[in-house]
Design a protein around this motif. Structure first.
Motif, short mmCIF file in Angstrom:
data_model
loop_
_atom_site.label_atom_id
_atom_site.label_comp_id
_atom_site.label_asym_id
_atom_site.label_seq_id
_atom_site.Cartn_x
_atom_site.Cartn_y
_atom_site.Cartn_z
N ALA A 194 0.80 -1.22 0.00
CA ALA A 194 0.00 0.00 0.00
C ALA A 194 0.84 1.27 0.00
O ALA A 194 0.32 2.36 -0.26
CB ALA A 194 -0.95 0.00 1.20
N GLY A 195 2.12 1.14 0.29
CA GLY A 195 3.00 2.30 0.22
C GLY A 195 3.58 2.52 -1.16
O GLY A 195 4.38 3.44 -1.36
N GLU A 196 3.19 1.68 -2.13
CA GLU A 196 3.76 1.76 -3.48
C GLU A 196 2.68 2.05 -4.53
O GLU A 196 2.79 1.59 -5.67
CB GLU A 196 4.46 0.45 -3.82
CG GLU A 196 5.59 0.07 -2.88
CD GLU A 196 6.22 -1.25 -3.25
OE1 GLU A 196 7.39 -1.25 -3.65
OE2 GLU A 196 5.54 -2.29 -3.15
N GLU A 197 1.68 2.81 -4.16
CA GLU A 197 0.59 3.09 -5.10
C GLU A 197 1.09 3.78 -6.37
O GLU A 197 0.53 3.58 -7.45
CB GLU A 197 -0.49 3.93 -4.42
CG GLU A 197 -1.32 3.16 -3.41
CD GLU A 197 -2.58 3.90 -3.01
OE1 GLU A 197 -3.35 4.29 -3.91
OE2 GLU A 197 -2.77 4.11 -1.80
N ARG A 198 2.16 4.57 -6.22
CA ARG A 198 2.70 5.26 -7.41
C ARG A 198 3.16 4.27 -8.47
O ARG A 198 3.06 4.55 -9.67
CB ARG A 198 3.84 6.17 -7.00
CG ARG A 198 4.97 5.45 -6.30
CD ARG A 198 6.12 6.37 -5.91
NE ARG A 198 7.13 5.66 -5.15
CZ ARG A 198 8.01 4.81 -5.66
NH1 ARG A 198 7.98 4.56 -6.97
NH2 ARG A 198 8.90 4.20 -4.90
N ARG A 199 3.67 3.08 -8.02
CA ARG A 199 4.10 2.07 -8.98
C ARG A 199 2.90 1.50 -9.73
O ARG A 199 2.96 1.28 -10.94
CB ARG A 199 4.86 0.96 -8.26
CG ARG A 199 6.15 1.40 -7.61
CD ARG A 199 6.87 0.24 -6.94
NE ARG A 199 7.41 -0.69 -7.93
CZ ARG A 199 7.97 -1.85 -7.60
NH1 ARG A 199 8.05 -2.21 -6.32
NH2 ARG A 199 8.44 -2.66 -8.53
N ARG A 200 1.81 1.28 -9.00
CA ARG A 200 0.59 0.80 -9.67
C ARG A 200 0.06 1.86 -10.63
O ARG A 200 -0.32 1.55 -11.77
CB ARG A 200 -0.48 0.45 -8.64
CG ARG A 200 -1.78 -0.04 -9.29
CD ARG A 200 -2.93 -0.11 -8.31
NE ARG A 200 -3.24 1.20 -7.75
CZ ARG A 200 -4.21 1.42 -6.87
NH1 ARG A 200 -4.95 0.42 -6.45
NH2 ARG A 200 -4.43 2.62 -6.40
N ASP A 201 0.03 3.11 -10.17
CA ASP A 201 -0.50 4.19 -11.00
C ASP A 201 0.31 4.33 -12.29
O ASP A 201 -0.25 4.57 -13.37
CB ASP A 201 -0.49 5.51 -10.23
CG ASP A 201 -1.45 5.49 -9.04
OD1 ASP A 201 -2.33 4.61 -9.00
OD2 ASP A 201 -1.30 6.33 -8.14
N HIS A 202 1.63 4.15 -12.16
CA HIS A 202 2.49 4.25 -13.34
C HIS A 202 2.23 3.11 -14.31
O HIS A 202 2.35 3.26 -15.53
CB HIS A 202 3.95 4.24 -12.91
CG HIS A 202 4.93 4.32 -14.04
ND1 HIS A 202 5.50 3.20 -14.62
CD2 HIS A 202 5.42 5.39 -14.73
CE1 HIS A 202 6.30 3.58 -15.59
NE2 HIS A 202 6.28 4.89 -15.69
#
Length: 247
Positions: free
Chosen positions: A118-126
């Motif tokens: 959950a601390g890596e949402e930016r990776r999912r968004d990318h």
């Protein structure tokens, strides 16, 4: 992620581990531990896949670097090593895996679980723009959906009766931090020496890149580290300057 999927009775049909041939010993030691837990809980065991050349011969990332006189591609700002030695072998396996082929034959997508926390949402968004264009897989990010951050994952692993896994990476990965290089030097000197062999072998072909540290070489870092005068008691066991290690 696998522990959480089991807790929620979410079915898993296939678990792949792409072996680059250069994982840390702790990762290889963890595979049978996790495999035993999976089968004991009614889940499929781990299927190991690896990259093979056009002749069908095993080719590790370490062998490729030594043959070509190069460093892992991340040292040059690319992610080709992951694409070639991790993603490609998994895709090739699935392309020939009957259950996947049956799903695709029906015009449907195979669900692929991605373990970003959950601390890596930016990776999912990318990744979303690429996910939406994928005609074969529907990507899901359960840890993000559950709100599980790194500490939540570790807690779930311990509650499941499993030891915490170490970091998974190649022992010569240019993304390793200083403390990780020190730990490699202290605990797995033979692997550190193999990493330096890759670096030394690539040096004649390097221009802007200096070594495995990209803008610096691992050899120079360790040699400089040895020359520091410090109090060993100030450092944790896994992050001692290299000159402090007593063997």
């Amino acid at each position: 992620m696998l522990v959480g999927l089991h807790q929620r009775s979410i079915p898993v049909d296939l678990i792949l581990f792409a072996d680059t041939g250069g994982e840390l010993p702790e990762t290889y030691a963890y595979l049978p531990v996790m495999d035993q837990w999976l089968t004991a809980h009614g889940m499929p065991g781990i299927t190991v896949v690896e990259y093979r050349d056009m002749n069908g011969a095993r080719l590790t990332l370490e062998q490729e670097c030594l043959r070509s006189g190069t460093l892992p591609s991340i040292a040059y700002g690319y992610k080709r090593c992951s694409l070639k030695h991790k993603i490609a072998p998994q895709d090739k396996f699935c392309n020939n895996y009957p259950p996947c082929r049956e799903v695709w034959a029906k015009g449907e997508k195979v669900v692929k679980f991605i373990g970003y926390d959950a601390g890596e949402e930016r990776r999912r968004d990318h990744a979303l723009v690429y996910d939406n264009q994928d005609t074969k897989y529907r990507k899901e990010y359960p840890l993000i959906d559950w709100g599980w951050e790194r500490e939540d994952c570790l807690a779930a692993i311990r509650e499941a009766g499993l030891p915490p896994p170490g970091k998974s990476s190649c022992f010569f990965c240019p993304a390793m931090k200083h403390r990780e290089i020190r730990t490699l030097y202290h605990r797995h000197r033979e692997l550190y020496d193999r990493a330096i062999a890759i670096e030394d072998n690539a040096l004649p072909n390097l221009i802007s890149v200096k070594g495995l540290g990209r803008s610096w070489s691992w050899r120079d870092f360790v040699e400089a580290d040895k020359n520091q005068t410090v109090l060993c008691s100030m450092f944790p066991e896994t992050d001692m300057p290299c000159g402090c290690f007593d063997g």
